[in-house]
Design a protein around this motif. Sequence first.
Motif, PDB file in Angstrom:
ATOM      1  N   GLN A  99      34.945  34.918  53.757  1.00 35.81           N
ATOM      2  CA  GLN A  99      36.301  35.082  53.352  1.00 35.81           C
ATOM      3  C   GLN A  99      36.800  33.850  53.893  1.00 35.81           C
ATOM      4  O   GLN A  99      37.386  33.091  52.845  1.00 35.81           O
ATOM      5  CB  GLN A  99      36.975  36.182  53.998  1.00 35.81           C
ATOM      6  CG  GLN A  99      38.520  36.176  53.454  1.00 35.81           C
ATOM      7  CD  GLN A  99      39.101  37.645  54.055  1.00 35.81           C
ATOM      8  OE1 GLN A  99      39.196  37.742  55.270  1.00 35.81           O
ATOM      9  NE2 GLN A  99      39.679  38.386  52.989  1.00 35.81           N
TER      10      GLN A  99
ATOM     11  N   GLU B   1      39.543  40.628  49.059  1.00 37.11           N
ATOM     12  CA  GLU B   1      38.757  41.874  49.011  1.00 37.11           C
ATOM     13  C   GLU B   1      37.425  41.437  49.626  1.00 37.11           C
ATOM     14  O   GLU B   1      36.671  42.282  49.761  1.00 37.11           O
ATOM     15  CB  GLU B   1      38.740  42.272  47.688  1.00 37.11           C
ATOM     16  CG  GLU B   1      40.062  42.676  47.261  1.00 37.11           C
ATOM     17  CD  GLU B   1      39.780  43.238  45.682  1.00 37.11           C
ATOM     18  OE1 GLU B   1      38.749  43.148  45.027  1.00 37.11           O
ATOM     19  OE2 GLU B   1      40.782  43.555  45.181  1.00 37.11           O
TER      20      GLU B   1
ATOM     21  N   LYS C  75      39.473  27.980  47.808  1.00 37.66           N
ATOM     22  CA  LYS C  75      40.656  28.452  47.057  1.00 37.66           C
ATOM     23  C   LYS C  75      41.951  27.256  47.242  1.00 37.66           C
ATOM     24  O   LYS C  75      42.441  27.025  46.216  1.00 37.66           O
ATOM     25  CB  LYS C  75      41.140  29.729  47.359  1.00 37.66           C
ATOM     26  CG  LYS C  75      42.450  30.092  46.726  1.00 37.66           C
ATOM     27  CD  LYS C  75      42.175  30.551  45.056  1.00 37.66           C
ATOM     28  CE  LYS C  75      43.141  31.187  44.607  1.00 37.66           C
ATOM     29  NZ  LYS C  75      43.030  30.866  43.063  1.00 37.66           N
TER      30      LYS C  75
ATOM     31  N   CYS D 156      35.120  31.956  42.516  1.00 35.06           N
ATOM     32  CA  CYS D 156      33.888  32.489  42.197  1.00 35.06           C
ATOM     33  C   CYS D 156      33.830  33.889  41.649  1.00 35.06           C
ATOM     34  O   CYS D 156      32.854  34.370  41.827  1.00 35.06           O
ATOM     35  CB  CYS D 156      32.932  32.158  43.266  1.00 35.06           C
ATOM     36  SG  CYS D 156      32.806  30.471  44.049  1.00 35.06           S
ATOM     37  N   GLY D 157      34.933  34.245  40.936  1.00 31.06           N
ATOM     38  CA  GLY D 157      34.895  35.586  40.082  1.00 31.06           C
ATOM     39  C   GLY D 157      35.077  36.524  41.324  1.00 31.06           C
ATOM     40  O   GLY D 157      35.138  37.862  40.945  1.00 31.06           O
ATOM     41  N   ILE D 158      35.358  36.401  42.342  1.00 29.99           N
ATOM     42  CA  ILE D 158      35.810  37.509  43.316  1.00 29.99           C
ATOM     43  C   ILE D 158      37.264  37.182  44.069  1.00 29.99           C
ATOM     44  O   ILE D 158      37.642  36.069  44.368  1.00 29.99           O
ATOM     45  CB  ILE D 158      34.807  37.432  44.587  1.00 29.99           C
ATOM     46  CG1 ILE D 158      33.323  37.591  43.956  1.00 29.99           C
ATOM     47  CG2 ILE D 158      34.975  38.395  45.730  1.00 29.99           C
ATOM     48  CD1 ILE D 158      32.210  37.376  45.250  1.00 29.99           C
ATOM     49  N   ARG D 159      37.822  38.191  44.208  1.00 30.92           N
ATOM     50  CA  ARG D 159      39.232  38.165  44.844  1.00 30.92           C
ATOM     51  C   ARG D 159      38.841  37.694  46.530  1.00 30.92           C
ATOM     52  O   ARG D 159      38.322  38.842  47.037  1.00 30.92           O
ATOM     53  CB  ARG D 159      39.737  39.692  44.667  1.00 30.92           C
ATOM     54  CG  ARG D 159      40.348  39.722  43.291  1.00 30.92           C
ATOM     55  CD  ARG D 159      41.446  40.744  42.878  1.00 30.92           C
ATOM     56  NE  ARG D 159      42.811  40.117  43.407  1.00 30.92           N
ATOM     57  CZ  ARG D 159      43.318  39.206  42.893  1.00 30.92           C
ATOM     58  NH1 ARG D 159      42.925  38.596  41.377  1.00 30.92           N
ATOM     59  NH2 ARG D 159      44.709  38.454  43.335  1.00 30.92           N
TER      60      ARG D 159
ATOM     61  N   THR E 155      45.538  34.394  48.219  1.00 32.71           N
ATOM     62  CA  THR E 155      44.876  35.402  47.467  1.00 32.71           C
ATOM     63  C   THR E 155      44.514  34.768  46.114  1.00 32.71           C
ATOM     64  O   THR E 155      45.008  33.851  45.722  1.00 32.71           O
ATOM     65  CB  THR E 155      46.103  36.522  46.974  1.00 32.71           C
ATOM     66  OG1 THR E 155      47.292  35.865  46.683  1.00 32.71           O
ATOM     67  CG2 THR E 155      46.559  37.270  48.272  1.00 32.71           C
ATOM     68  N   GLY E 156      43.755  35.698  45.413  1.00 32.20           N
ATOM     69  CA  GLY E 156      43.515  35.077  44.203  1.00 32.20           C
ATOM     70  C   GLY E 156      41.991  35.051  43.833  1.00 32.20           C
ATOM     71  O   GLY E 156      41.347  35.853  44.752  1.00 32.20           O
ATOM     72  N   VAL E 157      41.422  34.664  42.758  1.00 26.51           N
ATOM     73  CA  VAL E 157      39.863  34.787  42.275  1.00 26.51           C
ATOM     74  C   VAL E 157      39.469  33.582  42.691  1.00 26.51           C
ATOM     75  O   VAL E 157      40.007  32.330  42.117  1.00 26.51           O
ATOM     76  CB  VAL E 157      39.956  35.154  40.974  1.00 26.51           C
ATOM     77  CG1 VAL E 157      38.430  35.287  40.716  1.00 26.51           C
ATOM     78  CG2 VAL E 157      40.692  36.532  41.051  1.00 26.51           C
TER      79      VAL E 157
ATOM     80  N   ARG F  26      35.685  31.054  51.341  1.00 30.55           N
ATOM     81  CA  ARG F  26      36.349  31.401  49.905  1.00 30.55           C
ATOM     82  C   ARG F  26      38.098  30.744  50.260  1.00 30.55           C
ATOM     83  O   ARG F  26      38.627  30.333  49.401  1.00 30.55           O
ATOM     84  CB  ARG F  26      36.209  32.455  49.486  1.00 30.55           C
ATOM     85  CG  ARG F  26      34.623  32.875  49.237  1.00 30.55           C
ATOM     86  CD  ARG F  26      34.313  31.832  48.323  1.00 30.55           C
ATOM     87  NE  ARG F  26      32.832  32.065  47.995  1.00 30.55           N
ATOM     88  CZ  ARG F  26      31.905  31.222  47.303  1.00 30.55           C
ATOM     89  NH1 ARG F  26      32.290  29.924  47.530  1.00 30.55           N
ATOM     90  NH2 ARG F  26      30.531  31.650  47.004  1.00 30.55           N
TER      91      ARG F  26
END
Length: 114
Positions: free
Chosen positions: A89, A82, A96, A76-79, A72-74, A92
Amino acid sequence: MHRLFTMSFATIYPLYVQKVERKGHTREELNEVLEWLTGFDEAALERHIAAGTTVQELFEDAQLNPNASLITGVICGIRVEEIEDPLMQKIRYMDKLVDELARGKKMTSILRAA
């Protein structure tokens, strides 16, 4: 289709190596993180790099770690939790984990160990 999906993993991997080495970490640590996420061993990662596999093909071939959803986390400015597109996903998630390694997070934490 997002441009990132068709990028060669061989293009992205050296950037990850540079990022972690700049922060005092090793290619071996990076590979450990990537292997945890994708289920590939080092030889399989090297084959994908040599073959010019796209990021999309990499994740189509991967056996995503069952605990990947704990990432989890942000980024590139996106969670990351989500992001609706499954492939984006996964990409990312990879970003992450590399980011956490570069920032010096403990490996047990990065690998979502109990």
